[in-house]
Design an enzyme around this catalytic site. Structure first.
Site, PDB file in Angstrom:
ATOM      1  N   HIS A 166      36.534   1.635  74.849  1.00 38.51           N
ATOM      2  CA  HIS A 166      36.625   0.741  74.024  1.00 38.51           C
ATOM      3  C   HIS A 166      38.138  -0.494  73.994  1.00 38.51           C
ATOM      4  O   HIS A 166      39.037  -0.277  74.193  1.00 38.51           O
ATOM      5  CB  HIS A 166      36.830   1.203  72.339  1.00 38.51           C
ATOM      6  CG  HIS A 166      36.142   2.408  71.707  1.00 38.51           C
ATOM      7  ND1 HIS A 166      35.797   3.543  71.299  1.00 38.51           N
ATOM      8  CD2 HIS A 166      34.393   2.510  72.423  1.00 38.51           C
ATOM      9  CE1 HIS A 166      35.082   3.625  71.046  1.00 38.51           C
ATOM     10  NE2 HIS A 166      34.596   3.310  71.002  1.00 38.51           N
ATOM     11  N   GLU A 169      40.864  -1.642  72.688  1.00 39.72           N
ATOM     12  CA  GLU A 169      42.001  -0.784  72.403  1.00 39.72           C
ATOM     13  C   GLU A 169      42.490  -0.645  73.770  1.00 39.72           C
ATOM     14  O   GLU A 169      42.327   0.035  74.540  1.00 39.72           O
ATOM     15  CB  GLU A 169      41.203   0.523  72.466  1.00 39.72           C
ATOM     16  CG  GLU A 169      40.587   0.935  71.362  1.00 39.72           C
ATOM     17  CD  GLU A 169      39.454   1.918  70.597  1.00 39.72           C
ATOM     18  OE1 GLU A 169      39.835   3.154  72.063  1.00 39.72           O
ATOM     19  OE2 GLU A 169      38.964   1.847  70.004  1.00 39.72           O
ATOM     20  N   GLU A 335      44.421   9.682  71.134  1.00 38.11           N
ATOM     21  CA  GLU A 335      43.751   8.257  70.150  1.00 38.11           C
ATOM     22  C   GLU A 335      45.509   7.975  69.899  1.00 38.11           C
ATOM     23  O   GLU A 335      46.938   9.002  69.332  1.00 38.11           O
ATOM     24  CB  GLU A 335      43.048   8.653  68.584  1.00 38.11           C
ATOM     25  CG  GLU A 335      41.488   8.912  68.952  1.00 38.11           C
ATOM     26  CD  GLU A 335      40.934   7.893  68.949  1.00 38.11           C
ATOM     27  OE1 GLU A 335      41.862   6.705  69.321  1.00 38.11           O
ATOM     28  OE2 GLU A 335      39.981   8.241  69.305  1.00 38.11           O
TER      29      GLU A 335
END
Length: 376
Positions: A166, A169, A335
């Site tokens: 992504h 990010e 994450e």
């Protein structure tokens, strides 16, 4: 006063910019989608003026919860990024800032420029411990870059680490830069030990087109790459197709996919517990890695994260789920926050490029401990 975004990863539409107190903007959707949340633009000619910048379509962003307690980043030199007062209400996302210079950049998170990526690849290939491979081309014709550290030999663990599926990010590629620096540091005993026992295959930027275009989640054709692993297409998701093709040749013993999360202000691991055939060995691998990472750094925690998928219900279109299922290896998603680490807040910079890069070392230490305990 002017606002521009016609540069690498730029994203903004100007609605009105005559009065510094009534600057109205809109984030641009990723190509072929209705998804938006990434922004990156420059404000010119407003030094010393109290500015109010309203991003009008923040309420329809991909992850509206991401605006709660969020602070935008700004920079005068595009090297040092700091947080600026930001709030979200029914009108949109409001940034209030008095620039100290006539050129200031604002962004969702500190950008990782395409030229910096190219410099990273070029400099890495000059190290005789690194092999460079071009896996193919993106839809826009950019190279899909792979860095290999070590040789594929019997007895060596094959460790794949990818980042930035992504493109918005960007903390993921800052992490990857820290990972590469750590692995090639000959004064780091853990890195030396890992290079003896493992071969590393690193994809620092899985989505170069989305990165350059200023997308949040998608490639140039509007494909979310982290929903394309079960049936990747050479035409519409070549980024995943070519990586998976090389994985099929090398095998995978360890897989880490590096991301950022819009809403949760924590660093956490999402495992692949819900894949078909998940067993006690894989659970022990995952638990051991998370425990080792938590012990290695206070930046990591295990209390907050995503709900665990019920047995057999994991989405195999997601990279870490698919790889864990296909190769039976320890396969995880890391994450990091767009906001700050709520456990260790730093109001000036929040979660930052420097903190993301520094987290790579503990992640590698946790891998080494897993090898030492014969869990990987």
């Amino acid at each position: 006063m002017n606002i521009t975004s016609a540069f690498d990863s730029g994203n903004i539409q100007v609605v009105e910019a005559r009065d510094p107190q009534q600057i109205r903007l809109r984030m641009v959707d990723d190509a072929h989608t209705e998804k938006h949340q990434w922004f990156h633009f420059a404000l010119h000619g407003a030094a010393g003026q109290a500015c109010r910048l309203l991003l009008e379509n923040a309420g329809s962003a991909a992850y509206v919860d991401g605006w709660q307690d969020y602070q935008a980043v700004a920079s005068y030199d595009r090297e040092s990024w700091f947080r600026v007062p930001t709030r979200f209400d029914d009108s949109g996302l409001i940034i209030e800032h008095t620039p100290e210079a006539d050129l200031v950049y604002y962004a969702y998170f500190a950008p990782y420029p395409s030229e910096r990526h190219r410099d990273l690849i070029a400099q890495a290939q000059c190290d005789d411990r690194v092999q460079y491979h071009c896996l193919g081309q993106s839809p826009d014709g950019q190279s899909l870059d792979l860095l290999q550290i070590g040789e594929l030999e019997d007895g060596k663990k094959v460790c794949w680490i990818i980042a930035r599926q992504h493109p918005g990010e960007t903390m993921a590629q800052w992490w990857m830069e820290g990972c590469l620096d750590t692995l090639l540091d000959d004064t780091n005993a853990i890195s030396l030990a890992l290079r003896q026992r493992c071969v590393f295959l690193l994809v620092p930027n899985m989505n170069p087109d989305g990165s350059r275009r200023g997308h949040l989640r998608h490639n140039a054709l509007g494909v979310d790459l982290n929903r394309a692993w079960r049936q990747p297409s050479a035409e519409t998701s070549p980024e995943v197709f070519h990586v998976l093709e090389r994985m099929s040749q090398t095998g995978v013993d360890f897989f880490l996919d590096v991301h950022g999360d819009e809403a949760l202000p924590y660093n956490f691991i999402a495992g692949s517990e819900g894949i078909p055939g998940w067993d006690a060995r894989q659970q022990a691998q995952l638990d051991g890695y998370k425990q080792a990472l938590k012990a290695a750094t206070p930046e990591f925690q295990t209390e907050h994260g995503y709900p665990v998928d019920p047995p057999g219900e994991a989405n195999l279109d997601i990279g870490s789920n698919f790889i864990g299922h296909r190769f039976g290896c320890l396969s995880m998603t890391l994450e990091m926050p767009f906001k700050d680490n709520a456990d260790l807040p730093n109001p000036l910079v929040g979660w930052s490029p420097e903190r993301a890069a520094a987290l790579a070392g503990p992640c590698l230490q946790a891998l080494w401990e897993g090898l030492e305990q014969n869990r990987i």
